[in-house]
Design a protein around this motif. Structure first.
Motif, PDB file in Angstrom:
ATOM      1  N   UNK A  93      27.243  17.675 -24.492  1.00 15.52           N
ATOM      2  CA  UNK A  93      28.595  17.204 -24.125  1.00 15.52           C
ATOM      3  C   UNK A  93      28.588  15.763 -23.636  1.00 15.52           C
ATOM      4  N   UNK A  94      27.504  15.047 -23.838  1.00 18.54           N
ATOM      5  CA  UNK A  94      27.406  13.655 -23.385  1.00 18.54           C
ATOM      6  C   UNK A  94      28.269  12.760 -24.273  1.00 18.54           C
ATOM      7  N   UNK A  95      29.133  11.959 -23.660  1.00 19.59           N
ATOM      8  CA  UNK A  95      30.073  11.131 -24.392  1.00 19.59           C
ATOM      9  C   UNK A  95      29.367  10.192 -25.359  1.00 19.59           C
ATOM     10  N   UNK A  96      28.254   9.596 -24.911  1.00 23.74           N
ATOM     11  CA  UNK A  96      27.542   8.634 -25.746  1.00 23.74           C
ATOM     12  C   UNK A  96      26.936   9.282 -26.994  1.00 23.74           C
ATOM     13  N   UNK A  97      26.808  10.602 -27.006  1.00 28.75           N
ATOM     14  CA  UNK A  97      26.216  11.312 -28.143  1.00 28.75           C
ATOM     15  C   UNK A  97      27.243  12.099 -28.947  1.00 28.75           C
ATOM     16  N   UNK A  98      28.522  11.875 -28.664  1.00 26.93           N
ATOM     17  CA  UNK A  98      29.568  12.696 -29.270  1.00 26.93           C
ATOM     18  C   UNK A  98      29.537  12.639 -30.800  1.00 26.93           C
ATOM     19  N   UNK A  99      29.449  11.445 -31.373  1.00 25.26           N
ATOM     20  CA  UNK A  99      29.448  11.320 -32.830  1.00 25.26           C
ATOM     21  C   UNK A  99      28.253  12.039 -33.442  1.00 25.26           C
TER      22      UNK A  99
END
Length: 897
Positions: free
Chosen positions: A274-280
């Protein structure tokens, strides 16, 4: 193992198999827990394989024609007998396999020729190029049916270049559930012998995962795992696994795999999902897992934070346990409650997104590779989460997997190069350090046919290629030779475990019966057995049933330093081997040999533990007050042990036997050591008998320094001569006393890094002056009065900066106090600290407390003295000490004024 019995049944009476003719077989790739090769070519290509799935059994032939050719009928009769769930089971045979049907019928089997699969069969024999009855056949196999299937994927792959042979080839949609895959690589023709034992681990070509990476990393250039999350390392040990996230030192933190008809993505921390930086990246991975099905996603409640992210993207999802209604299931790795359901889910077409770390679990559990809950799920898929952590950072995504580190591919490449006598070249040479760590974890995985085969191959090649390593013949670390000597230790430990698991315990020969003191205070304690175990020999120790499972361990070897960080090795990095006493009998060996010990866990209350030992020989051992000198001398003359031990009440010395060959009066030596240790305890203000005796062990190479503290204290072999000579000890023993002092240092009154190499020398000074009668200025050249004076002046000239207050400069502060007030205040303060609790770990606070305690011990206000030395004495402490009289004799006055 069961696979050995299965192999024997399948190949009974078969000497060779004829693969000549027009049919070109394809190579088979094996993975999973139960698959094993039945026929392997000299080039290590599997052409026939067998496996199990659920309650059923499977045999795979690498071309459909082999099911209907005369030269294979004897083998196929064995195959059908092995596949049949009962003697009365009906064999279903595709119409095209007329010769097979005729052969089975003549042999008395009940057969049913058919155009396709149907119910009520016991075995089904088929070729497979369509998917019309896929689900029914897999269900039949899972529920106990036998399946014989022949096909080859080379022509199919040429006709379908855009498709993935492992995932899309119709035959693989059946056989892959049991860990057997048809590949698009051709095998050899020829007449090949059938070995008496199961063939070795079959070779496999590097799989091209470039299309997978392209999809998963669409629009993603790096993986940002910066931040406070502590991340575990992933081990990739399956042929169809590939790394997604790699650090600059080749440590994996995201990985993917094909397994059965499904796919898997693993993250080494659940927070990354759920980490924003890993969303894609995560959304791409989910798309890859879905494989175009546009299915729903089941999310375990422990991962509920993923649900709003999916919903925001319009992805259908629900919080649920694993279920066949979903195309993807998401969970963390901290529970194995659904392990069987997840295995079936993935094997039969579902995909898994799972994440979590294992380092925290390892603090209270052992055997992470095989026992960690997440690994009970993941090991079957060829991925394990390890207890080792990796460095956080922002890492570029891999452009391909061809030159990326992967444990299984790397170790197989190493074995190939070793067999062929090829020089180890980049990038493999740069991976050896990582490979060495990973082998240790891999060998702890539970045994499967393929893993055992690889273990055996590793063992054989190590024995054939083990290099010499010694002081005279050192090897460079991170070299082929270094890897081999590390591997030798690991393989030996594995061999030990396999022997014990199979009950092969040698209890022949004359036993030695000893009593082990099973009562300890603080700290795990080594109990010497007085025995030596030769290299590659095994010892069997028999314990009373009451001692099993109580924390005892058996250890071979005493040189416990791990030299993995050394640039050059004079011995293997690890040369001791330990095993837990979980049963009454323990078998143990060590490729390097060593003295034999029983380790008693700290705070044990086992009392006297009788132990009977087979297979080890007496080592020269002297215990002051117990061993007769004549017995000592007799053992010296007859023993072949390279190591000897001498013990007093509070210390044991372990030295090369050659260093004590001429020692005819061990009593005088150990009586002197008794006095040395008594002097050490005297200054420390602790009971004369230590909670556990100190140990000093000589070694050809140690991990740090001339000597270093710990349990045991380690020293270089040349130093041993001075430790076992009364004459030498009486002339001075600064190094040994220094390390004994280190072991008496306590965090509550230590101020690292300043005093780490300073206060330990109080014991050196004390032992030399009080016991040996050697003044401090003669005990060490650094304590000559002129040198001491220069150090003080230079320190003050530089501004009395605490950053420069260390080693001899820091020791000077304590020596000035001792020379004015004697040793009594030190003993008083050390004693007082032993009764204190909740002492702050903040350095400035601790230094103020020490100044206060010592001032009260001498009834003088020492605030100005410590301030002169640059100590951070605060106003509160100054106020507290103002009630005491000033120290008129303060030796620092003449410098600061």
């Amino acid at each position: 193992m069961l696979a050995n019995e299965d192999y024997a049944s399948l190949t009974k009476g078969i000497q060779n198999l004829n693969f000549t003719g027009d049919s070109i077989p394809c190579r088979l790739l094996l993975t999973g827990d139960t698959a094993f090769p039945v026929l392997e070519t000299p080039a290590n290509n599997a052409l026939i394989a067998a496996s199990r799935y659920g309650k059923g059994r499977l045999v795979v032939m690498s071309h459909e024609s082999y099911l209907n050719e005369p030269q294979f009928m004897d083998l196929l009769l064995n195959v059908i007998s092995w596949l049949k769930p009962s003697s009365e089971a009906v064999i279903g045979i595709e119409n095209s396999l007329g010769l097979l049907a005729q052969t089975l019928s003549i042999s008395g089997h009940k057969i049913d020729t058919t155009s396709g699969f149907k119910e009520d069969l016991g075995v089904f024999c088929m070729t497979q190029y369509n998917e019309s009855q896929l689900s029914e056949i897999v269900s039949f196999l899972r529920e106990g049916g036998g399946l014989l299937i022949g096909a080859q994927a080379c022509n199919w792959s040429e006709c379908h270049p855009e498709l993935n042979v492992f995932f899309d080839f119709p035959g693989n949609k059946i056989t892959s559930v049991a860990g057997v895959y048809f590949t698009n690589k051709t095998g050899e023709n020829g007449i090949f012998p059938v070995s008496e034992k199961p063939p070795p681990f079959p070779s496999f070509d590097d799989v091209d995962f470039s299309m997978d990476l392209k999809q998963i990393f669409n629009g993603v250039s790096s993986l940002d795992i910066t931040g406070s999350s502590v991340v575990s390392k992933l081990l990739l040990h399956g042929p169809l696994t590939f790394p997604l996230g790699l650090t600059s030192s080749h440590q994996c933190f995201f990985a993917a795999a094909y397994y059965g008809r499904g796919r898997v993505v693993v993250g080494s921390h659940e927070g990354y999902i759920t980490r924003l930086e890993l969303k894609s990246f995560i959304l791409n991975a989910i798309s890859w897992l879905d494989a175009g099905r546009s299915g729903r996603i089941g999310v375990n409640k422990a991962m509920r934070g993923l649900i709003p992210i999916l919903q925001a993207e319009g992805i259908s999802c629900a919080m649920s346990n694993v279920s066949s209604e979903f195309s993807i299931y998401c969970c963390n790795s901290y529970s194995d409650a659904e392990v069987d359901k997840i295995h079936q889910f993935v094997a039969e077409g579902g995909s898994l997104l799972i994440a979590g770390h294992a380092w925290y679990w390892s603090y209270s559990h052992s055997d992470v590779p095989s026992q960690y809950p997440g690994n009970k799920i993941l090991n079957r898929f060829g991925i394990s989460i390890l207890e080792r952590t990796i460095e956080n950072g922002n890492y570029k995504v891999p452009e391909s997997t061809t030159n990326a580190y992967h444990f299984l591919r790397s170790v197989c490449q190493f074995l190939r190069d070793l067999k062929n006598g090829v020089e180890i070249k980049p990038p493999l040479i740069s991976w050896l350090s990582q490979l060495n760590q990973d082998v240790s974890s891999y060998l702890k995985l539970l045994a499967t046919p393929l893993r055992v085969s690889l273990w055996q191959e590793l063992s054989y090649l190590v024995q054939c290629n083990l290099p010499e390593v010694s002081k005279e013949n050192p090897v460079k670390n991170q070299s082929k030779e270094a890897f081999l000597i590390c591997l030798a230790q690991e393989v030996n430990c594995l061999y030990d475990s396999v022997q014990e698991d199979t009950g092969e315990l040698d209890v022949q020969g004359e036993p030695t019966r000893i009593d082990i003191d099973g009562t300890t205070l603080d700290g795990d304690t080594w109990r010497s057995t007085g025995l030596y175990l030769s290299p590659n020999k095994k010892a069997t120790l028999v314990f009373p049933a009451s001692a099993a499972g109580k924390g005892l361990q058996v250890q071979v070897g005493c040189q416990s330093d791990d030299l993995s960080g050394a640039a050059e090795l004079c011995r293997a990095p690890v040369v001791i081997h330990r095993k837990n006493v979980v049963d009454e009998k323990v078998v143990i060996s060590c490729i390097w040999g060593g003295l034999l010990y029983v380790i008693v866990k700290g705070k044990s209350q086992l009392g006297n533990v009788p132990v009977t030992i087979y297979g080890a020989e007496p080592a020269p051992t002297f215990i002051n007050g117990q061993t007769k000198v004549s017995s000592w001398l007799d053992t010296l003359r007859t023993s072949t042990s390279p190591w000897a031990e001498l013990s007093a009440e509070n210390i044991t010395l372990t030295v090369p036997t050659d260093k004590v060959r001429s020692l005819e009066d061990p009593e005088s030596l150990m009586s002197l050591w008794d006095n040395i240790m008594s002097t050490v305890t005297d200054l420390a203000s602790i009971p004369k008998k230590l909670p556990r005796p100190e140990r000093i062990v000589a070694d050809v190479q140690i991990s740090a320094g001339f000597m270093h503290a710990g349990y045991p204290i380690m020293c270089h072999v040349p130093t041993a001569s001075s430790l076992v000579s009364v004459t030498s000890l009486k002339k001075g023993m600064w190094g040994a006393a220094h390390e004994l002092g280190h072991n008496q240092q306590r965090g509550v009154w230590e101020f690292p890094p300043h005093t780490t190499e300073a206060t330990c020398n109080l014991w050196s000074v004390y032992v030399h002056e009080i016991l040996l009668g050697i003044p401090r200025d003669n005990a060490h050249p650094a304590l000559k009065p002129g040198d001491r004076e220069k150090r003080i002046k230079q320190y003050l000239k530089n501004g009395a900066k605490l950053d420069e207050w260390s080693v001899w400069t820091a020791l000077e502060t304590y020596l000035q106090l001792q020379e004015c007030f004697g040793w009594g205040p030190f003993k008083q303060v050390f004693s007082e600290y032993q009764t204190m609790s909740n002492v702050s770990n903040v350095k400035d606070v601790k230094m103020n407390l020490w100044a206060e305690k010592f001032s009260h011990a001498v009834n003088k206000n020492l605030a100005s003295f410590f301030k002169a030395w640059g100590w951070p004495i605060d106003d509160a402490t100054t106020e507290k000490l103002s009630i005491l009289s000033e120290w008129e004799e303060n030796p620092m006055n003449k410098y600061v004024s």
